[in-house]
Design an enzyme around this catalytic site. Sequence first.
Site, mmCIF file in Angstrom:
data_model
loop_
_atom_site.group_PDB
_atom_site.id
_atom_site.type_symbol
_atom_site.label_atom_id
_atom_site.label_comp_id
_atom_site.label_asym_id
_atom_site.label_seq_id
_atom_site.Cartn_x
_atom_site.Cartn_y
_atom_site.Cartn_z
ATOM 1 N N HIS A 1 -2.174 6.956 -5.068
ATOM 2 C CA HIS A 1 -2.345 5.855 -4.120
ATOM 3 C C HIS A 1 -2.448 4.565 -4.913
ATOM 4 O O HIS A 1 -3.060 4.531 -5.988
ATOM 5 C CB HIS A 1 -3.625 6.057 -3.299
ATOM 6 N N ASN B 1 -2.722 0.080 -4.066
ATOM 7 C CA ASN B 1 -2.780 -1.003 -3.086
ATOM 8 C C ASN B 1 -3.083 -2.290 -3.834
ATOM 9 O O ASN B 1 -4.042 -2.354 -4.605
ATOM 10 C CB ASN B 1 -3.877 -0.720 -2.047
ATOM 11 N N ARG C 1 -0.543 -2.312 13.505
ATOM 12 C CA ARG C 1 0.470 -1.262 13.637
ATOM 13 C C ARG C 1 -0.145 0.057 13.173
ATOM 14 O O ARG C 1 -0.238 0.340 11.974
ATOM 15 C CB ARG C 1 1.715 -1.598 12.815
ATOM 16 N N SER D 1 0.852 -1.183 0.000
ATOM 17 C CA SER D 1 0.000 0.000 0.000
ATOM 18 C C SER D 1 0.889 1.234 0.000
ATOM 19 O O SER D 1 1.831 1.328 0.780
ATOM 20 C CB SER D 1 -0.912 0.012 1.232
#
Length: 334
Positions: free
Chosen positions: A140, A142, A296, A126
């Site tokens: 972007h 992903n 995370r 990503s």
Amino acid sequence: MAGEAEKYMTDPITDVETLRKNIGDPANVDHTSAVMEDYIMTLQRKFCDELTEVEGSSFRVDRWERPNNGGGGVSCVLQNGKVFDKAGVNISVIQGELSKQAIQMMKNEGRDVFGDKVKFKAMGISSVIHPVSPHIPTTHFNYRYFEIPESEGQKKMWWFGGGSDLTPTYLNRDDARHFHQTLKDACDAHGSNYYAKYKKTCDDYFYIKHRKERRGIGGIFFDDLDKGTQEEVFSFVKSCGDAVIPSYMPLVQRHLHDPYTSEEMAWKDIRRGRYVEFNLVYDRGTKFGLYTENARIESIFMSLPLVARWEYMNEPGPREQELLDVLRTPIEWC
């Protein structure tokens, strides 16, 4: 698998010997996940190298692990640069048990998930790039693989998903055509209707309902791809991933030295605010990450810009309105 030090940003999450063995054995139950891990680690290195060459400084590289053999990831982040406000290229390769919220999300989407203790494996790359200049668009992408292994009462399930999209501050039609054409070429190699189908899905997915506008000018987006063999679907995903650099980096180079004003920078920060709204309110990947135990958080919020702006009753000028018109009524670029 010689040369991992040059091929990846750091050591892969799976032990190198195990990864090598699983890649070399198509009959191995972990073959597809190994091939995908190798690919996303390699793509991370290639993209980071391209961005580093432009920026002139290196990424911070954090290799992290989840407790209880839950996998881990590699987060590569560059921020406060001359060209990029914030550039993140993250890898995650995780496994464990789905949370109750994640199980319910899948059931709501029509998945045949049974029981309240469901094991899973997920991996993906990503990336979000927020440039300094309002004339270089944010991008972007992903690409991911998800698997629920076979167990008592649970059949094996797998699927791929992903996409790539562009979020400019000001509309540049040549940029938009280049970006979309590059993605269309990648899609056309696998199906003549793929680009049109996944462009519409992208336009629909990145819709900010409360603003009645899209986050950006789209690209492609697909989810839950599980028709055909794993090898066939991975080949399509790889073609899309391979299109990341040629679709975006020419736009960076094209506008690298464009001058800009303080008013254009303020509009950029307003558009970054819209980016934040979508990611925190609507994005399924963000929600899944927050629902995952021992997630995370720094990596999940890597997609958010360093600076965003919410200005009361902003009145856009003609150039700003040109972008808004396309965000409200998407057009065909190729």
